[in-house]
Design an enzyme around this catalytic site. Structure first.
Site, mmCIF file in Angstrom:
data_model
loop_
_atom_site.group_PDB
_atom_site.id
_atom_site.type_symbol
_atom_site.label_atom_id
_atom_site.label_comp_id
_atom_site.label_asym_id
_atom_site.label_seq_id
_atom_site.Cartn_x
_atom_site.Cartn_y
_atom_site.Cartn_z
ATOM 1 N N GLY A 246 5.826 -14.024 24.635
ATOM 2 C CA GLY A 246 5.397 -13.228 23.914
ATOM 3 C C GLY A 246 6.002 -12.810 22.425
ATOM 4 C CD GLU B 168 7.066 -17.073 32.121
ATOM 5 O OE1 GLU B 168 7.126 -17.370 33.332
ATOM 6 O OE2 GLU B 168 6.158 -16.178 31.553
ATOM 7 N N PRO B 169 7.857 -18.972 26.265
ATOM 8 C CG PRO B 169 9.150 -20.450 24.732
ATOM 9 C CD PRO B 169 9.233 -19.998 26.163
ATOM 10 N NE ARG C 18 0.566 -15.269 20.050
ATOM 11 C CZ ARG C 18 -0.533 -14.933 20.263
ATOM 12 N NH1 ARG C 18 -1.442 -15.710 19.261
ATOM 13 N NH2 ARG C 18 -1.180 -14.381 21.308
ATOM 14 N NE ARG D 121 -5.028 -16.092 18.699
ATOM 15 C CZ ARG D 121 -4.739 -15.386 17.477
ATOM 16 N NH1 ARG D 121 -5.063 -15.969 16.349
ATOM 17 N NH2 ARG D 121 -4.099 -14.433 17.666
ATOM 18 C CE1 TYR E 102 -7.484 -11.966 22.562
ATOM 19 C CE2 TYR E 102 -6.955 -13.832 21.267
ATOM 20 C CZ TYR E 102 -7.277 -13.422 22.493
ATOM 21 O OH TYR E 102 -6.678 -14.001 23.557
ATOM 22 C CB CYS F 161 -27.130 -19.268 17.331
ATOM 23 S SG CYS F 161 -27.779 -20.779 16.488
ATOM 24 C CD GLU F 162 -23.502 -15.471 20.221
ATOM 25 O OE1 GLU F 162 -23.521 -14.234 19.868
ATOM 26 O OE2 GLU F 162 -23.723 -15.932 21.378
ATOM 27 C CE1 TYR G 131 -2.536 -18.311 24.978
ATOM 28 C CE2 TYR G 131 -1.133 -17.953 22.743
ATOM 29 C CZ TYR G 131 -1.363 -18.030 24.370
ATOM 30 O OH TYR G 131 -0.168 -17.453 24.949
HETATM 31 C C1 PLP Z 1 0.377 -16.178 28.086
HETATM 32 C C2 PLP Z 1 1.806 -15.955 28.784
HETATM 33 C C3 PLP Z 1 2.848 -16.507 28.363
HETATM 34 C C4 PLP Z 1 3.050 -17.006 26.765
HETATM 35 O O1 PLP Z 1 2.904 -16.101 25.747
HETATM 36 P P1 PLP Z 1 2.971 -16.303 24.222
HETATM 37 O O2 PLP Z 1 2.624 -15.142 23.671
HETATM 38 O O3 PLP Z 1 2.261 -17.287 23.757
HETATM 39 O O4 PLP Z 1 4.609 -16.411 24.255
HETATM 40 C C5 PLP Z 1 4.083 -16.741 28.828
HETATM 41 N N1 PLP Z 1 4.155 -16.034 30.028
HETATM 42 C C6 PLP Z 1 3.071 -15.770 30.720
HETATM 43 C C7 PLP Z 1 2.915 -15.079 32.074
HETATM 44 C C8 PLP Z 1 1.684 -15.462 30.168
HETATM 45 O O5 PLP Z 1 0.601 -15.146 30.678
#
Ligand code: PLP
Length: 419
Positions: A239, A273-274, A276, A312, A316, A342-343, A371
């Site tokens: 995140g 869990e990086p 992005r 994106r 978003y 075509c949107e 993404y």
């Molecule tokens: C999407 C996701 C991530 C990665 O998030 P980033 O914002 O890309 O770092 C990590 N863990 C889980 C469970 C996710 O769904």
């Protein structure tokens, strides 16, 4: 140190002119920097050096096999959310013992596939899923290693579509109900409870939500331990945000400085869990100007890349910086950059001030390494684009551009329509 920069008014990817890649491979094309991917991964590694940890790259950000192989070679694990991602992670050479598996809708086949592979742990999102995993593991005569994904009810102050840790979210188990879920898990004979998982959202640009959420998780870990439930792993999810425009997200070292003191004395193994923050700013989408179209109110720059290539902005309302591949000093024009789909929602930038461009000019859509390709589609029957990895003076096609035969692969015409 930035891999995408100008030399003599020409945009380079590391030491290769972007124009050269576009000429060789065509447009649109995703271009990634080897150096940047490694630098971002190593920033995490160094930041958490000293704390037992595993960095599990979130494949949904970018699942190109060559990129996964590069990360695997450097000791990276994987966070997967489907059987397909698990397959790719293993193909890329990521050891199964470094793979964690999240997602609210794991199917029976996917659960069996992960048990067979021997992943590090399942991040379970509901009691129904817990019962299913227990049952499938029993049938396979295995013990499933698990953590429960808890929802700490923290507002990550990001886009609602990418917030996942609020009470109303479909993800995880409300943290107040965690104890009873863990007590159920402990009673199930084919589960091996290892840890706690949380992931509160994406593109988070301050430290606060991470600290608040982790504090809640650590206090839960202590409660669980006092009930005799062993918690060895704390998976803090991903995140961490990146600069798309003028954001100043914390560096992984600032994150570790805030977080490691909370973990001290707990004897926890940390999982990160990086997604992005590793691949986002390591990639760009290069697209070509097809036409300029002037309406009384507005000027449109029509490009060959669209929402099917990078969704994106449409999905978003995300901002991506756009740079000319060849700088010019022509007058500034405010225009919308729109694709061929075509949107009306097909745009990559709106009301953007750019030096005037003309047919054939190349534009680089920045921060597209996460993404980007993974969310691309064949909408409007457009073949998906090529991907290129640049390393120093060399570049490598790491995914070929799809062809029309890819568009009909798997299609069948029933007999009755053949005459
Ligand atoms: C999407 C996701 C991530 C990665 O998030 P980033 O914002 O890309 O770092 C990590 N863990 C889980 C469970 C996710 O769904």
């Amino acid at each position: 140190m930035h891999a995408f920069k100008y030399k003599n008014s020409e945009l380079y990817a590391e030491d290769v002119p972007v124009r050269k890649i576009a000429e060789a491979v065509g447009t649109p094309v995703y271009i990634y920097s080897h150096d940047t991917l490694l630098r971002h991964f190593n920033a995490y590694r160094e930041a958490f050096n000293g704390q037992p940890h595993t960095i599990c790259f979130a494949l949904k950000a970018n699942s190109n096999l060559a990129i996964l192989r590069l990360l695997a070679r450097n000791g990276c694990g994987a966070d997967v959310v489907s059987g397909g991602e698990l397959h790719l992670a293993l193909k890329a050479g990521i050891p199964s013992g470094k793979i964690v598996y999240a997602g609210v809708g794991k199917t029976e086949n996917e659960i069996a596939q992960a048990l067979k592979a021997g992943i590090l742990m399942f991040n379970i999102e509901s009691s129904d899923e817990m019962l299913a995993i227990n049952e499938i593991a029993g049938r396979m005569k295995k013990k499933a290693p698990i953590a429960l994904r808890v929802n700490p009810d923290i507002d990550p102050e990001t886009h609602p579509y990418i917030s996942t840790g609020l009470k109303e979210s479909k993800f995880g188990i409300p943290i107040e109900e965690a104890l009873e879920h863990y007590q159920l898990a402990r009673k199930l004979p084919n589960l091996n409870v290892l840890g706690i998982h949380k992931h509160i959202g994406s593109q988070i640009t301050t430290i606060r939500p991470f600290v608040d959420a982790l504090q809640k998780v650590i206090s839960l870990a202590k409660t669980l331990r006092s009930h005799g439930i062993a918690i060895d792993y704390i998976d803090m999810g991903g995140g961490l945000g990146i600069p798309y425009r003028n954001e100043h997200p914390p560096h992984p070292s600032e994150l570790s400085k805030a977080i490691l003191p909370l973990m001290k004395d707990g004897n926890f193994n940390l999982i990160l869990e990086p997604g992005r923050s590793i691949s986002g700013n390591a990639g760009v989408l290069v697209t070509k100007v097809l036409y300029i179209k002037k309406h009384p109110q507005k000027e449109f720059v029509i490009i060959d890349g669209g929402m099917n290539d990078l969704i994106r902005p449409s999905l978003y309302n995300a901002y991506h910086n756009v740079l000319p591949v060849k700088k010019n000093n022509r007058k500034k024009v405010v225009s919308d950059l729109v694709g061929p789909i075509c949107e009306s929602g097909d745009f990559l930038a709106k009301n953007r001030e750019l030096n005037k461009v003309s047919r054939g000019d190349l534009l680089a859509v920045m921060s597209a390494g996460a993404y980007g390709f993974t969310m691309s589609s064949n909408y409007n029957s457009r073949p998906r684009v090529a991907e290129v990895l640049v390393k120093g003076r060399e570049f490598f096609v790491i995914r070929e551009r799809e062809t029309y035969s890819d568009l009909i692969r798997g299609s069948r015409i029933p007999e009755f329509l053949k005459q």
